[in-house]
Structures are given as C-alpha cells and as structure tokens.
Design a protein around this motif. Structure first.
Motif: not given
Length: 76
Positions: A52-56
């Motif tokens: 999630i952190c990578e995508a966002l």
C-alpha cells in the motif's frame, strides 16, 4: 483501550487513486482492500502495508492513526 485506524481514503484522494487501482497495484482482492479502507479488519500483514505504501508513495505513519478514545468493534 484505543484503536489503530487506517486513513487510506485520505491518501487515495491525495494520490487520485481508485480502490480498483490500489487493489491491482498491491495485488489483493478489491473486496479485501475495501475492508482495509473501511477499517473492517483487525490486522494487516506488513507485506500488504508495504505494498500500500509503495503504491501510494507514502509512509505507514501517513495512513495509520491512533485514536486513544476509539474502541474496537469487539467491545461494542
């Protein structure tokens, strides 16, 4: 006891990313991402949080919040 809350909707809005797009980028089912987004989960895998952190393009602290007055749904 307080409650950890996920504020995915805020970061998703900032990044102009839909739930479907985020689900695809993280590699989890749309229904499961919806549960995470709506704080309907009791736990989250670190690998999912990292995805999630990578995508966002954010840090965990950008989406994790602590509510000292919040109660878990189990207590209700």
């Amino acid at each position: 006891m307080g409650k950890i809350m996920l504020e995915l909707d805020v970061m998703m809005a900032r990044r102009h990313m839909s739930l479907n797009d985020l689900s695809d980028k993280v590699g989890i089912a749309n229904v499961n991402m919806s549960k995470i987004k709506n704080n309907k989960v009791n736990a989250i895998r670190f690998s999912t949080l990292a995805g999630i952190c990578e995508a966002l393009e954010c840090e965990p602290g950008d989406i994790l919040k602590y509510d000292p007055n919040g109660e878990s749904e189990e207590a209700e």
